[in-house]
Design an enzyme around this catalytic site. Structure first.
Site, PDB file in Angstrom:
ATOM      1  N   ALA A   6      32.155  21.145 -37.091  1.00 23.12           N
ATOM      2  CA  ALA A   6      32.682  21.859 -35.928  1.00 23.12           C
ATOM      3  C   ALA A   6      31.610  22.552 -35.070  1.00 23.12           C
ATOM      4  CB  ALA A   6      33.768  22.829 -36.373  1.00 23.12           C
TER       5      ALA A   6
ATOM      6  N   ARG B 213      37.204  14.410 -30.081  1.00 26.64           N
ATOM      7  CA  ARG B 213      37.773  14.717 -31.400  1.00 26.64           C
ATOM      8  C   ARG B 213      38.749  15.883 -31.239  1.00 26.64           C
ATOM      9  NH1 ARG B 213      34.187  14.765 -36.621  1.00 26.64           N
ATOM     10  NH2 ARG B 213      36.169  14.046 -37.480  1.00 26.64           N
TER      11      ARG B 213
ATOM     12  N   GLN C 298      30.842  12.616 -46.504  1.00 28.11           N
ATOM     13  CA  GLN C 298      29.950  13.680 -46.008  1.00 28.11           C
ATOM     14  C   GLN C 298      29.332  14.485 -47.157  1.00 28.11           C
ATOM     15  OE1 GLN C 298      32.963  12.995 -44.758  1.00 28.11           O
ATOM     16  NE2 GLN C 298      33.106  13.404 -42.584  1.00 28.11           N
TER      17      GLN C 298
ATOM     18  N   ASP D 298      37.553  23.564 -39.508  1.00 29.74           N
ATOM     19  CA  ASP D 298      37.541  22.973 -38.161  1.00 29.74           C
ATOM     20  C   ASP D 298      38.395  23.763 -37.186  1.00 29.74           C
ATOM     21  OD1 ASP D 298      36.785  20.626 -40.046  1.00 29.74           O
ATOM     22  OD2 ASP D 298      36.097  20.119 -38.024  1.00 29.74           O
TER      23      ASP D 298
ATOM     24  N   ASN E  56      40.627  21.806 -42.446  1.00 27.23           N
ATOM     25  CA  ASN E  56      39.271  21.374 -42.807  1.00 27.23           C
ATOM     26  C   ASN E  56      39.385  19.931 -43.298  1.00 27.23           C
ATOM     27  OD1 ASN E  56      36.431  22.011 -43.094  1.00 27.23           O
ATOM     28  ND2 ASN E  56      36.754  21.892 -45.292  1.00 27.23           N
TER      29      ASN E  56
HETATM   30  O1  MRU Z   1      34.791  14.997 -39.762  1.00 25.38           O
HETATM   31  P1  MRU Z   1      33.681  16.004 -39.889  1.00 25.38           P
HETATM   32  O2  MRU Z   1      32.554  15.527 -40.728  1.00 25.38           O
HETATM   33  O3  MRU Z   1      33.233  16.512 -38.543  1.00 25.38           O
HETATM   34  O4  MRU Z   1      34.366  17.221 -40.653  1.00 25.38           O
HETATM   35  C1  MRU Z   1      33.587  18.342 -40.931  1.00 25.38           C
HETATM   36  C2  MRU Z   1      34.300  19.387 -41.688  1.00 25.38           C
HETATM   37  O5  MRU Z   1      35.450  19.256 -42.059  1.00 25.38           O
HETATM   38  C3  MRU Z   1      33.552  20.673 -41.889  1.00 25.38           C
HETATM   39  O6  MRU Z   1      33.926  21.281 -43.100  1.00 25.38           O
HETATM   40  C4  MRU Z   1      33.854  21.643 -40.736  1.00 25.38           C
HETATM   41  O7  MRU Z   1      33.673  21.020 -39.503  1.00 25.38           O
HETATM   42  C5  MRU Z   1      32.991  22.857 -40.800  1.00 25.38           C
HETATM   43  S1  MRU Z   1      31.297  22.508 -40.477  1.00 25.38           S
HETATM   44  C6  MRU Z   1      30.450  23.970 -40.593  1.00 25.38           C
END
Ligand code: MRU
Length: 349
Positions: A54, A95, A202, A243, A253
């Site tokens: 995010a 997104r 991730q 998020d 999240n």
């Molecule tokens: O789909 P992504 O990889 O963008 O999702 C990321 C997450 O869910 C993270 O936990 C969230 O964005 C916080 S990042 C500090």
């Protein structure tokens, strides 16, 4: 060799008017820096998770809209602003769940509105300053989240984290990883368990990689192992990012976060959400109002496999995020402090 943490997750190259990102889809095998020049390149990079997490999405969008605005060929404010809004809406569509995207773009729009009587060149310069400010603030905010989060942990703790809320998801320190990095510098000797985080990995590709690069003790586990490690008493705290946090504390999240929260409750492990206040969306009253991104079937059916591992034509449901209800959250840690239930009032810090 340069450590991954020595690279900037998102940077602005003023000389050739580009946004530089680490292409995260190629990690950990290749560290490739990618330059983005146009609105569609920026949109695609966010959509395909080349830049993700995010806060990093917010910074990329801020630099992105600045680059795009710089190229708008208009002398008159009305013409400039109309084109700015068109491009802003386009980038905002990349997104849907991470609210930092809209938040950063709205901050950039506020600069245009505040300067509507100024020459367009001056507005462009103010946009550059604002985008740089958003990034600088992100670093400071993550450090503060880390300091606040660290007060909840003890040396030697076992910590479980999901997805990547690390430096690669922010400008520095990460959110969920910030207390881990600060504690590591102070010899806390945490033992971190990173969920691999299907379907885009991730946790495996990014969190395990960046924590190892920093010398943190990290063990990679499959998503279906969080119950086993908690049952064995290996985890003293769960730290995750967010998020979007709605006004009542319900938190969206990465998909799989909810099951970790349920398991944590079962085993009496505190479940902490760490995020900047820019991730709190007071316009969504509760989690039901948070838009949840659904992504393509290929992420589940074939991506990462040497060959397709699912029957052709199988139906797939692939929500990219889930919502953890506030009743499962022990505390929400922001740069401003530690909010505890009942959330709502406590989030208005
Ligand atoms: O789909 P992504 O990889 O963008 O999702 C990321 C997450 O869910 C993270 O936990 C969230 O964005 C916080 S990042 C500090």
């Amino acid at each position: 060799m340069k450590n991954i943490l020595d690279y900037e997750t998102v940077a602005l190259d003023e000389n050739d008017s580009s946004v530089i990102i680490i292409d995260q889809t190629k990690l950990p095998n290749e560290v490739t820096l990618k330059k983005l020049y146009t609105e569609s390149e920026i949109w695609e990079a966010i959509y395909h998770l080349e830049v993700r997490g995010a806060p990093a999405i917010g910074v990329a969008a801020a630099f992105g809209i600045y680059i795009v605005a710089k190229n708008i060929n208009a002398e008159e404010y009305a013409e400039f602003y109309a084109e700015f809004i068109k491009q802003k809406n386009y980038l905002n569509s990349s997104r849907p769940t991470a609210v930092n995207l809209a938040w950063a773009l709205n901050r950039m729009e506020a600069v245009c509105l505040a300067k509507k009587n100024a020459p367009v060149a001056e507005i462009k310069e103010a946009l550059r300053l604002e985008a740089n400010k958003i990034k600088a603030e992100d670093i400071e905010i993550c450090r503060k989240i880390g300091e606040n989060g660290l007060t909840l942990l003890k040396p030697g703790d076992g910590i479980l984290t999901h997805c990547n809320a690390g430096q690669l998801a922010t400008s520095k320190y990460g959110t969920a990883t910030a207390p881990i990095y600060l504690g590591h510098e102070r010899n806390y000797r945490f033992r971190v368990f990173a969920d691999e985080t299907r379907p885009l990995l991730q946790g495996a590709r990014l969190t395990a990689y960046e924590l190892m690069a920093h010398g943190v003790d990290v063990s990679l586990i499959c998503d279906n192992m969080s119950a086993a490690v908690m049952q064995k008493g290996l985890i003293q705290a769960v730290l995750v990012g967010a998020d979007r946090i709605s006004a009542n504390g319900d938190t969206a999240n990465k998909i799989g976060t909810l099951v970790v929260a349920i398991v944590a409750k079962q085993y009496g492990v505190p479940f902490y959400v760490l995020a900047p206040t820019s991730t709190i969306d007071f316009n969504t009253k509760c989690g039901d109002e948070i838009p949840i991104e659904e992504r393509g079937a290929g992420e589940i059916t074939e991506m990462w496999y040497e060959k397709r591992m699912t029957p052709h034509g199988v139906k797939v449901f692939n929500p990219s995020f889930d919502v953890t209800g506030n009743e499962l959250i022990t505390a929400i840690i922001t740069e401003k402090g530690i909010a505890r239930p009942p959330f709502g009032e406590s989030l208005f810090v």
